[in-house]
Motif scaffolding. Sequence first.
Motif, short mmCIF file in Angstrom:
data_model
loop_
_atom_site.label_atom_id
_atom_site.label_comp_id
_atom_site.label_asym_id
_atom_site.label_seq_id
_atom_site.Cartn_x
_atom_site.Cartn_y
_atom_site.Cartn_z
N ALA A 23 7.63 -8.03 -4.49
CA ALA A 23 8.56 -9.24 -4.48
C ALA A 23 9.92 -9.20 -3.85
O ALA A 23 10.71 -10.09 -3.56
CB ALA A 23 8.84 -9.92 -5.87
N SER A 24 10.06 -7.87 -3.23
CA SER A 24 11.52 -7.32 -2.91
C SER A 24 11.31 -7.53 -1.41
O SER A 24 10.45 -7.21 -0.66
CB SER A 24 11.70 -5.97 -3.41
OG SER A 24 10.95 -5.12 -2.66
N SER A 25 12.56 -7.80 -0.76
CA SER A 25 12.63 -7.61 0.69
C SER A 25 12.59 -6.40 1.02
O SER A 25 12.09 -6.05 2.36
CB SER A 25 14.16 -8.41 0.84
OG SER A 25 14.08 -9.79 0.73
N ASP A 26 13.04 -5.45 0.23
CA ASP A 26 12.97 -4.09 0.92
C ASP A 26 11.64 -3.56 1.19
O ASP A 26 11.51 -2.99 1.90
CB ASP A 26 13.75 -3.12 -0.44
CG ASP A 26 15.19 -3.09 -0.12
OD1 ASP A 26 15.67 -3.59 0.78
OD2 ASP A 26 15.92 -2.67 -1.08
N GLN A 27 10.36 -4.06 0.26
CA GLN A 27 9.36 -3.79 0.47
C GLN A 27 8.81 -4.23 1.90
O GLN A 27 8.16 -3.41 2.48
CB GLN A 27 8.42 -4.36 -0.66
CG GLN A 27 6.85 -4.20 -0.36
CD GLN A 27 6.14 -5.39 0.35
OE1 GLN A 27 6.43 -6.41 0.22
NE2 GLN A 27 5.15 -5.02 1.12
N LYS A 28 9.31 -5.45 2.21
CA LYS A 28 8.66 -6.17 3.50
C LYS A 28 9.50 -5.02 4.71
O LYS A 28 8.84 -4.88 5.57
CB LYS A 28 9.26 -7.56 3.51
CG LYS A 28 8.46 -8.44 2.25
CD LYS A 28 7.10 -8.62 2.60
CE LYS A 28 6.43 -9.36 1.50
NZ LYS A 28 6.53 -8.93 0.07
N GLU A 29 10.70 -4.87 4.31
CA GLU A 29 11.46 -4.00 5.56
C GLU A 29 10.92 -2.83 5.77
O GLU A 29 10.70 -2.24 6.72
CB GLU A 29 12.95 -4.12 5.11
CG GLU A 29 13.83 -3.33 5.73
CD GLU A 29 13.75 -3.22 7.20
OE1 GLU A 29 14.08 -2.34 8.30
OE2 GLU A 29 13.49 -4.27 7.86
N GLY A 30 10.68 -2.12 4.61
CA GLY A 30 10.09 -0.63 4.56
C GLY A 30 8.65 -0.62 5.36
O GLY A 30 8.59 0.16 6.33
N MET A 31 7.77 -1.63 5.10
CA MET A 31 6.46 -1.48 5.46
C MET A 31 6.42 -1.95 6.96
O MET A 31 5.86 -1.52 8.10
CB MET A 31 5.52 -2.28 4.85
CG MET A 31 5.19 -1.75 3.53
SD MET A 31 4.05 -2.52 2.62
CE MET A 31 3.84 -1.50 1.28
N ARG A 32 7.30 -2.98 7.39
CA ARG A 32 7.40 -3.54 8.75
C ARG A 32 8.12 -2.33 9.65
O ARG A 32 7.73 -2.17 10.80
CB ARG A 32 8.21 -4.93 8.78
CG ARG A 32 7.54 -5.99 8.17
CD ARG A 32 8.48 -6.98 8.20
NE ARG A 32 7.89 -8.32 7.61
CZ ARG A 32 8.72 -9.22 6.98
NH1 ARG A 32 9.87 -9.25 6.74
NH2 ARG A 32 7.82 -10.38 6.44
N ALA A 33 8.99 -1.67 8.97
CA ALA A 33 9.59 -0.48 9.89
C ALA A 33 8.74 0.55 10.05
O ALA A 33 8.65 1.15 11.22
CB ALA A 33 10.97 -0.14 8.95
N PHE A 34 8.14 0.85 9.11
CA PHE A 34 7.03 1.97 9.28
C PHE A 34 5.92 1.51 10.28
O PHE A 34 5.76 2.38 11.38
CB PHE A 34 6.34 2.23 7.97
CG PHE A 34 5.03 3.02 8.08
CD1 PHE A 34 5.39 4.38 8.04
CD2 PHE A 34 3.83 2.95 8.30
CE1 PHE A 34 4.42 5.32 7.85
CE2 PHE A 34 2.87 3.64 8.56
CZ PHE A 34 3.33 5.13 8.24
#
Length: 256
Positions: free
Chosen positions: A234-245
Amino acid sequence: MSAVLVEQPTPEIALVRLNRPEARNALDQETRGQLAEHFDRLGRSGEVRCIVLTGGERCFAAGADLRALAEAGAIEILLRQTHRLWQTIASCPKPIIAAVNGYAWGGGCELAMHADIIVAGEGASFCQPEVKVGIMPGAGGTQRLTRAVGKFQAMKMVLTGLPVSAAEALAMGLASEVVADAAVQARALELARHIAALPPLAIAQIKEVLLAGQDASLETALMLERKAFQLLFASSDQKEGMRAFLDKRPAVFHGH
């Protein structure tokens, strides 16, 4: 001069330093109280992401201040409610890295065990010598130590009161790593910077679940892990981390 100093090398990192060199950073009631106040404040900070705890380059903390204990009675000790001060450190949600040089004895060893990572200098030593003065550890030296190193190593330390070297502490699981004495604080800060750059929500959930799961059944602990894992999606950081990867770029985490 304050018994505990706090610096912030960066806004995300707090350096908490014991400051009683004349007493080898012995933990009297005032020092414990100041530690509790600082850890409570830093734990609630929206900016701080990692805490480094140190006693300086020569001594981490050489135990309790026996001058304040020698003639104390049982009810006096009970009414001090010292465990509440220790609990503030234990319940701090931010990762804590202990940078240990020299003595981590008695209460100093127990204080180090409140950390999540222990970086020890080659000349550091760990000890629970309370039995030598007619008492026993009272701030986790029988319980946290056993959970860290197992029954037989813990029994040897608390029954003999003999110190263990940094190399022995590493081998038994009482230290995360051992570095040159002069490099201890720098290495602890390096680890703190690494952790501070990672997603704070994931870091907080990892710490909470790992500690809570230690004393739960495996089934319950796995359930806690699973729920925290699900929650992080549910976190924005999860979306950012995976997209960045996937985009092959550095991730920037904001803690939400």
